[in-house]
Design an enzyme around this catalytic site. Sequence first.
Site, mmCIF file in Angstrom:
data_model
loop_
_atom_site.group_PDB
_atom_site.id
_atom_site.type_symbol
_atom_site.label_atom_id
_atom_site.label_comp_id
_atom_site.label_asym_id
_atom_site.label_seq_id
_atom_site.Cartn_x
_atom_site.Cartn_y
_atom_site.Cartn_z
ATOM 1 N N CYS A 117 54.902 -9.982 55.890
ATOM 2 C CA CYS A 117 54.042 -9.958 56.913
ATOM 3 C C CYS A 117 52.982 -8.971 56.641
ATOM 4 O O CYS A 117 53.162 -8.240 55.568
ATOM 5 C CB CYS A 117 54.435 -10.285 58.252
ATOM 6 S SG CYS A 117 55.476 -8.877 58.931
ATOM 7 N N ARG B 79 57.839 -10.436 61.927
ATOM 8 C CA ARG B 79 58.244 -11.653 61.294
ATOM 9 C C ARG B 79 58.975 -11.514 60.080
ATOM 10 O O ARG B 79 59.840 -12.019 59.962
ATOM 11 C CB ARG B 79 56.643 -12.274 61.153
ATOM 12 C CG ARG B 79 55.875 -12.735 62.457
ATOM 13 C CD ARG B 79 54.469 -13.131 61.825
ATOM 14 N NE ARG B 79 53.660 -12.153 61.464
ATOM 15 C CZ ARG B 79 52.286 -12.412 60.763
ATOM 16 N NH1 ARG B 79 52.015 -13.846 60.843
ATOM 17 N NH2 ARG B 79 51.677 -11.370 60.260
ATOM 18 N N ASP C 11 51.751 -13.992 64.565
ATOM 19 C CA ASP C 11 52.197 -12.896 64.808
ATOM 20 C C ASP C 11 52.296 -12.776 66.108
ATOM 21 O O ASP C 11 51.435 -12.844 66.952
ATOM 22 C CB ASP C 11 51.119 -11.769 64.052
ATOM 23 C CG ASP C 11 51.587 -10.406 64.461
ATOM 24 O OD1 ASP C 11 52.536 -10.100 64.749
ATOM 25 O OD2 ASP C 11 50.606 -9.680 63.652
#
Length: 166
Positions: free
Chosen positions: A10, A16, A127
Site C-alpha cells: 500500500c 492495509r 485506505d
Amino acid sequence: MKKVSVLFVCMGNICRSPTAQAVFESFVQRSGLAQAIQVDSAGTHAYHLGSQPDQRSQQAALGRGIDLTQQRARKIQAADFTEFDYVLAMDLQNLRALQSYAQAKQAQNLKLFMEFASRWREREVPDPYYGGSQGFERVLDMIEDASEGLLAHIIRQHSLERERLG
C-alpha cells in the site's frame, strides 16, 4: 524447495498492507503451509519507515485475533520485484507506482490483491486512514475474502496441496 513468496503493498505500509500480511499469514498458518509460503508487506512511500501499523488497524485486527505489533513499515525495494512471486497492490494508484518502479520482465508479478476476492466487486482496498473505525472493519472483511482466494490460487498454481498432505 523454494517458498512461494507474497508481498502486499500500500502507500505507507501502516494500514492495509500490514493487515493483509497478518491476515494472509493466519490463513497460511491454519492451512498448514507456513513452511511453503513466505509473506511480507511494504509501502510505495517512505512516510512511516520503522513505525508499527496504525493503532486503529491494530485494534481492528486484534478484534479478530490477529496481532500486528511485530510489524514495522518499510519501503518497497528494487530487490522485492525479483524476490517475490506475487507483488500485490491494494489499489490502482499503488499498482501504477509499482509498475513504474519495476523492470518490464518483473511487471508480470504485479496484480491488484482484490483480483483474488470472490465476494466483493470492488477491485481496490480503500485506505481507511482518514475514516472512522468502520473503514478498518471493512478493510479486514475485504482482505479476508481476497486472502482466501489468494491461498486457493497459490495452492493450485504451485501444487502445494500435495506437499501439505505428503
